[in-house]
Design an enzyme around this catalytic site. Sequence first.
Site, PDB file in Angstrom:
ATOM      1  N   HIS A   3       0.423  16.054  -5.010  1.00  0.00           N
ATOM      2  CA  HIS A   3       1.038  14.768  -5.352  1.00  0.00           C
ATOM      3  C   HIS A   3       0.180  14.086  -6.417  1.00  0.00           C
ATOM      4  CE1 HIS A   3       2.228  10.565  -5.060  1.00  0.00           C
ATOM      5  NE2 HIS A   3       3.372  11.004  -4.553  1.00  0.00           N
ATOM      6  N   HIS A  45       0.981   5.963 -10.139  1.00  0.00           N
ATOM      7  CA  HIS A  45       0.319   6.780  -9.109  1.00  0.00           C
ATOM      8  C   HIS A  45      -1.152   7.016  -9.392  1.00  0.00           C
ATOM      9  CE1 HIS A  45       4.574   7.747  -9.816  1.00  0.00           C
ATOM     10  NE2 HIS A  45       4.657   7.545  -8.505  1.00  0.00           N
ATOM     11  N   GLU A  83      -0.742  11.076  -6.955  1.00  0.00           N
ATOM     12  CA  GLU A  83      -1.766  10.122  -6.485  1.00  0.00           C
ATOM     13  C   GLU A  83      -2.977  10.871  -5.938  1.00  0.00           C
ATOM     14  OE1 GLU A  83      -0.563   6.990  -3.729  1.00  0.00           O
ATOM     15  OE2 GLU A  83      -2.664   6.722  -3.152  1.00  0.00           O
ATOM     16  N   SER A  89       9.581  11.184  -4.070  1.00  0.00           N
ATOM     17  CA  SER A  89       8.922   9.919  -3.712  1.00  0.00           C
ATOM     18  C   SER A  89       8.319  10.038  -2.301  1.00  0.00           C
ATOM     19  CB  SER A  89       9.953   8.782  -3.753  1.00  0.00           C
ATOM     20  OG  SER A  89       9.421   7.632  -3.159  1.00  0.00           O
ATOM     21  N   SER A  90       7.006  10.101  -2.262  1.00  0.00           N
ATOM     22  CA  SER A  90       6.300  10.300  -0.993  1.00  0.00           C
ATOM     23  C   SER A  90       6.655   9.198   0.010  1.00  0.00           C
ATOM     24  CB  SER A  90       4.793  10.325  -1.263  1.00  0.00           C
ATOM     25  OG  SER A  90       4.071  10.215  -0.079  1.00  0.00           O
ATOM     26  N   ASN A  91       6.567   7.940  -0.423  1.00  0.00           N
ATOM     27  CA  ASN A  91       6.786   6.843   0.533  1.00  0.00           C
ATOM     28  C   ASN A  91       8.217   6.846   1.047  1.00  0.00           C
ATOM     29  OD1 ASN A  91       8.347   4.278  -0.585  1.00  0.00           O
ATOM     30  ND2 ASN A  91       7.310   5.238  -2.300  1.00  0.00           N
ATOM     31  N   SER A 108      10.045   2.637  -4.747  1.00  0.00           N
ATOM     32  CA  SER A 108      10.393   2.859  -6.158  1.00  0.00           C
ATOM     33  C   SER A 108      11.901   2.794  -6.401  1.00  0.00           C
ATOM     34  CB  SER A 108       9.852   4.223  -6.597  1.00  0.00           C
ATOM     35  OG  SER A 108      10.133   5.214  -5.609  1.00  0.00           O
ATOM     36  N   CYS A 162      -1.288   1.401  -9.862  1.00  0.00           N
ATOM     37  CA  CYS A 162      -1.223   0.244  -8.959  1.00  0.00           C
ATOM     38  C   CYS A 162      -2.646  -0.192  -8.586  1.00  0.00           C
ATOM     39  CB  CYS A 162      -0.448   0.610  -7.704  1.00  0.00           C
ATOM     40  SG  CYS A 162      -0.499  -0.717  -6.483  1.00  0.00           S
TER      41      CYS A 162
END
Length: 316
Positions: free
Chosen positions: A129, A79, A131, A228-230, A273, A101
Amino acid sequence: MTQPDLTIYLAAPRGFCAGVDRAIKIVEMAIEKWGAPVYVRHEIVHNKFVVDSLRDKGAVFVEELDECPDDRPVIFSAHGVPKSVPAAATKREMVFVDATCPLVSKVHIEAERHYDNGLQMIMIGHAGHPETLGTMGQLPEGEVLLVETVADVAKVDVRDPSKLAFVTQTTLSVDDTIDIVAALRERFPAIVGPHKEDICYATTNRQEAVKAVAPDCDALLVVGAPNSSNSKRLVEVAAKNGCNYAQLVQRATEIDWRALDGIRTLGITAGASAPEVLVNEVIDAFRDRYNVTVQLIETAQENIEFKVPRVLRIPA
Ligand code: 10D
Ligand code: SF4
């Protein structure tokens, strides 16, 4: 007893993205190279199964660098981290590998470039978060303003509306972000930013695949973790696109069978993830109760791969 029929629409792309794949490989290769324990700052990716598997191999997960000894290697999660983290590790002469990433690092570079050009930064992201903390932490404290919603855009207090730029988190809802960017451009016509936003290919593709299946599904399950945001965005996308019951599940044991009573069609996808083995576990749990037909709904093909850092590569 005959089992009821169930058609499973299996969304593709789903599951691991190139950044997650690379981050997990980095931890595995670091353990191979330096032996256990290898420390990892924050969950390498937001998935308990992945974290537990790496822990079994010798990874030690901590939240802050302070919790790591000076003399063991440490990996920074996919992140991204604020600049202060590698700076502190360097000061302590630690061996560290950054598993951020490359598509998150790209956003870090963008933010820094705008700042160097004298622009004040706005970040569209979720407060707290990792990230968002990492991207905001590329610039000095207080230099990045965070907006989470269209309503926040109206309230944001900028230094000079003619000297502004924006970046975004990579895992946001594509549709919600369109509205936030439009509100920013309307209020600050001179704002500089990416062509659309900084949402990555994997987030975009997984949301598109959910949009394709959601209207035909009585229910849809997203395999993924609550942090997990996504993955959470995929649940929202399903709900907004015509699926009446969309739920996040980490494992088959979390399936609420009573809520699914009477369904004839089920969508399944997985966050970036979530490993495929858990998708198969969920499908197998349905096979135990239904006469299942699986139909793959593929809206894009992915062939992106990111190289691991040179320090970990074994010469051929
Ligand atoms: O919460 P999240 O979606 O940002 O992270 P997760 O670890 O679930 O998935 C990978 C995405 C990353 C590392 C951020 F781009
Ligand atoms: Fe990278 Fe996108 Fe995966 Fe995040 S979701 S790790 S930005 S590829």
